[in-house]
Design a protein around this motif. Structure first.
Motif, mmCIF file in Angstrom:
data_model
loop_
_atom_site.group_PDB
_atom_site.id
_atom_site.type_symbol
_atom_site.label_atom_id
_atom_site.label_comp_id
_atom_site.label_asym_id
_atom_site.label_seq_id
_atom_site.Cartn_x
_atom_site.Cartn_y
_atom_site.Cartn_z
ATOM 1 N N LYS A 187 6.363 93.227 41.748
ATOM 2 C CA LYS A 187 5.489 93.225 40.578
ATOM 3 C C LYS A 187 6.293 93.372 39.290
ATOM 4 C CE LYS A 187 1.471 93.605 40.305
ATOM 5 N NZ LYS A 187 0.423 92.603 40.006
ATOM 6 N N LEU A 188 7.403 94.085 39.348
ATOM 7 C CA LEU A 188 8.240 94.280 38.155
ATOM 8 C C LEU A 188 8.808 92.953 37.658
ATOM 9 C CD1 LEU A 188 10.227 97.528 39.052
ATOM 10 C CD2 LEU A 188 8.359 97.295 37.426
ATOM 11 N N LEU A 189 8.974 91.999 38.571
ATOM 12 C CA LEU A 189 9.549 90.708 38.185
ATOM 13 C C LEU A 189 8.591 89.890 37.323
ATOM 14 C CD1 LEU A 189 11.174 89.685 41.603
ATOM 15 C CD2 LEU A 189 12.116 91.110 39.777
ATOM 16 N N GLU A 190 7.303 90.274 37.299
ATOM 17 C CA GLU A 190 6.315 89.514 36.537
ATOM 18 C C GLU A 190 6.361 89.842 35.042
ATOM 19 O OE1 GLU A 190 2.555 90.354 38.307
ATOM 20 O OE2 GLU A 190 3.146 89.637 40.314
ATOM 21 N N PHE A 191 7.036 90.924 34.675
ATOM 22 C CA PHE A 191 7.084 91.324 33.268
ATOM 23 C C PHE A 191 8.179 90.554 32.531
ATOM 24 C CE2 PHE A 191 5.031 94.840 35.368
ATOM 25 C CZ PHE A 191 4.034 95.201 34.474
ATOM 26 N N ASP A 192 7.903 90.195 31.306
ATOM 27 C CA ASP A 192 8.873 89.439 30.499
ATOM 28 C C ASP A 192 9.805 90.410 29.785
ATOM 29 O OD1 ASP A 192 10.172 87.394 29.276
ATOM 30 O OD2 ASP A 192 8.677 87.126 27.679
ATOM 31 N N ASN A 193 10.607 91.092 30.587
ATOM 32 C CA ASN A 193 11.501 92.123 30.054
ATOM 33 C C ASN A 193 12.752 92.181 30.931
ATOM 34 O OD1 ASN A 193 12.636 94.967 30.019
ATOM 35 N ND2 ASN A 193 11.224 95.059 28.285
ATOM 36 N N LEU A 202 20.925 88.211 41.234
ATOM 37 C CA LEU A 202 19.930 88.176 40.164
ATOM 38 C C LEU A 202 19.993 89.445 39.316
ATOM 39 C CD1 LEU A 202 17.007 86.681 42.260
ATOM 40 C CD2 LEU A 202 18.098 85.591 40.288
ATOM 41 N N TYR A 203 20.194 90.585 39.982
ATOM 42 C CA TYR A 203 20.350 91.857 39.252
ATOM 43 C C TYR A 203 21.529 91.772 38.287
ATOM 44 C CZ TYR A 203 22.210 96.560 38.545
ATOM 45 O OH TYR A 203 22.737 97.701 37.993
ATOM 46 N N LEU A 204 22.649 91.230 38.778
ATOM 47 C CA LEU A 204 23.844 91.104 37.935
ATOM 48 C C LEU A 204 23.614 90.113 36.791
ATOM 49 C CD1 LEU A 204 26.653 91.155 40.648
ATOM 50 C CD2 LEU A 204 26.047 92.975 39.049
ATOM 51 N N ALA A 205 22.835 89.059 37.086
ATOM 52 C CA ALA A 205 22.551 88.058 36.048
ATOM 53 C C ALA A 205 21.791 88.703 34.885
ATOM 54 C CB ALA A 205 21.737 86.907 36.642
ATOM 55 N N TYR A 206 20.783 89.525 35.210
ATOM 56 C CA TYR A 206 20.033 90.198 34.151
ATOM 57 C C TYR A 206 20.871 91.275 33.478
ATOM 58 C CZ TYR A 206 15.676 87.755 34.915
ATOM 59 O OH TYR A 206 14.726 86.790 34.971
ATOM 60 N N THR A 207 21.742 91.904 34.253
ATOM 61 C CA THR A 207 22.664 92.870 33.652
ATOM 62 C C THR A 207 23.551 92.184 32.624
ATOM 63 O OG1 THR A 207 22.678 94.181 35.690
ATOM 64 C CG2 THR A 207 24.472 94.569 34.136
ATOM 65 N N ASP A 208 24.047 90.966 32.991
ATOM 66 C CA ASP A 208 24.866 90.187 32.049
ATOM 67 C C ASP A 208 24.060 89.797 30.818
ATOM 68 O OD1 ASP A 208 27.064 90.366 33.676
ATOM 69 O OD2 ASP A 208 26.765 88.416 34.628
ATOM 70 N N GLN A 247 15.618 93.608 35.839
ATOM 71 C CA GLN A 247 16.863 94.157 36.397
ATOM 72 C C GLN A 247 16.550 95.263 37.414
ATOM 73 O OE1 GLN A 247 18.957 96.949 33.982
ATOM 74 N NE2 GLN A 247 20.969 96.167 34.526
ATOM 75 N N GLY A 248 15.615 96.183 37.054
ATOM 76 C CA GLY A 248 15.236 97.262 37.965
ATOM 77 C C GLY A 248 14.559 96.740 39.209
ATOM 78 N N GLY A 249 13.723 95.702 39.062
ATOM 79 C CA GLY A 249 13.051 95.117 40.218
ATOM 80 C C GLY A 249 14.027 94.522 41.217
ATOM 81 N N TYR A 250 14.968 93.738 40.712
ATOM 82 C CA TYR A 250 15.944 93.122 41.621
ATOM 83 C C TYR A 250 16.853 94.162 42.269
ATOM 84 C CZ TYR A 250 14.593 88.440 40.130
ATOM 85 O OH TYR A 250 13.895 87.284 39.906
#
Length: 434
Positions: A136-142, A172-178, A147-150
């Motif tokens: 569900k966290l992946l649905e937010f535009d943030n 994917l987590y690393l991608a959002y971290t980047d 990052q927390g969801g992945y």
């Protein structure tokens, strides 16, 4: 003011200001203000890593919100309480709190609430529910929420040995971290560019002021040194003040520990027995005077103290049985044999020992961290081994350190926690009674 101090992590100042705010809320009979102030005091104690005090203020805030039947405040406090309950391992209370929090109509903090639910279910080993809410966290535009969801999904996959899926989520987590890092870097570059443009303008202006250049440079230099000196002094003052407050808080906790130990001691039972004897004497006098009201009061006091002694004796008996069970356990025997034979200990075996000691001595590790949050893993292991009566030589063998290093660690632990000089044997005595 308190919020500004809190965001700058100047917790002692924040706590002082929030408490003043709370007092003025009481004077002005502002019930809603009182609830917010109690919540903010709880947040500050969370910054202090003082979970017990934080829980006290949060629960008071929640209670007052319920009493005035303010649903908005109740759901706000419940959301933060759920996160604190989860951190403390109070999962049933966390479930109830998050259930109430999810009744909120506004969606502003929905991501935060869902993140708390996901973490709660993950810690409760309810992987299906945790998986659902991390998704569900992946649905937010943030970026931060995704990052927390992945990260949560990768942890679940790792636990289930689904390493390929785990790696995909990690990517994917690393991608959002980047992405977060790039966003932060972009903001920094923009600030640097602005500073660079400012410096160019200053350089052009400087050419028009050749006569005053050297004098202005001297003035600026002196001002800079003055500001740096004042800033350094203020920072040092804040640092020393925080240290004093931390020391004061640590001494308060030590005093509470001593009081709890005394209230469970044989000495306390004996003191109560003397008091019972005194009450019996007073009771005889009251009977001779036929003062029925006084007799009832004395009987009630006597019964209360007798029940207290019975409870203490029952707790002592229970503790004796728990310690007996510990000494017969495989992990206890294994560590004593390993200390003699200089056998290597695995991380899993250290965890098993910690769990057994926590079970025997009422969350020993958690209480030790509350007293001294800066304790290292090596120091914690020394304390665990002291708790099961391993000798200094045995501790040195099991921790792969010299006996002198172990002695030094025990001495430093006593000095750091008690704020005074003391030998290693004083720390040993403290741990045995802790």
């Amino acid at each position: 003011m308190g919020t500004l101090y809190l965001y700058q992590r100047v917790y002692n100042e924040a706590l002082s200001v929030f408490k003043k705010s709370y007092n003025y809320d009481i004077l002005s009979n502002d019930s809603i203000g009182q609830i917010y102030s109690l919540r903010d005091i709880g947040r500050t104690f969370t910054g202090y890593n003082n979970a017990d005090s934080s829980l006290f203020y949060y629960e008071n805030a929640y209670k007052q919100a319920r009493e005035i039947k303010n649903k908005h405040l109740t759901t706000i406090i419940s959301g933060e309480l759920a996160s604190l309950y989860t951190q403390l391992g109070m999962y049933s209370q966390a479930e109830e709190a998050i259930r109430i929090s999810m009744q909120a109509k506004e969606k502003r903090n929905l991501a935060s609430r869902i993140s708390t639910i996901a973490d709660l279910y993950f810690k409760m080993n309810n992987q299906d529910s945790a998986y659902y809410y991390y998704h569900k966290l992946l649905e937010f535009d943030n970026y931060y929420t995704k990052q927390g969801g992945y990260e949560g999904l990768s942890n679940i996959c790792k636990q289930n040995h689904l390493y390929k899926e785990a790696l995909d989520y990690v990517d994917l987590y690393l991608a959002y971290t980047d992405s977060i890092k790039k966003q932060t870097d972009t903001e920094n570059i923009r600030k640097m560019q602005s500073l660079y443009n400012y410096q160019l303008r200053e350089k052009e202006n400087q050419k028009l002021k050749d006569i005053n250049a050297k004098q202005e440079a001297k003035v600026i230099g002196l001002i800079f040194i003055l500001i740096l000196s004042i800033t350094s002094f203020l920072l040092y003052s804040q640092y020393t003040k925080r240290k004093r407050e931390q020391k004061k808080e640590q001494q308060r906790r030590l005093q509470e520990i001593k009081e709890r130990q005394y209230q469970k001691s044989i000495e306390f039972i004996e003191q109560n027995a003397k008091h019972i004897h005194f009450l019996e004497t007073q009771l005889q006098v009251a009977q001779s005077e036929k003062d029925e009201l006084k007799q009832e009061l004395l009987e009630a006091q006597k019964e209360l103290i007798e029940n207290t002694n019975k409870q203490i004796e029952a707790e002592q008996k229970e503790q004796t049985l728990l310690e007996s069970n510990l000494k017969r356990s495989d992990i206890y025997i294994h560590f004593h044999q390993a200390a003699k034979n200089q056998t290597n200990i695995t991380a899993a075996e250290w965890n098993d020992l910690q769990a057994m000691i926590d079970q025997t001595y009422g969350m020993f590790t958690k209480r030790l961290y509350a007293l001294f949050p800066q304790i290292s893993e090596q120091e914690l292991r020394i304390c665990l081994l002291l708790k099961i009566s391993i000798s200094a030589t045995g501790i040195a063998n099991l921790t792969l350190r010299s006996k002198q290093a172990v002695t030094s660690s025990r001495k430093k632990l006593y000095e750091k926690t008690h704020g005074q000089q003391g030998g290693p044997e004083k720390w040993d005595q403290f741990i045995q009674a802790f």
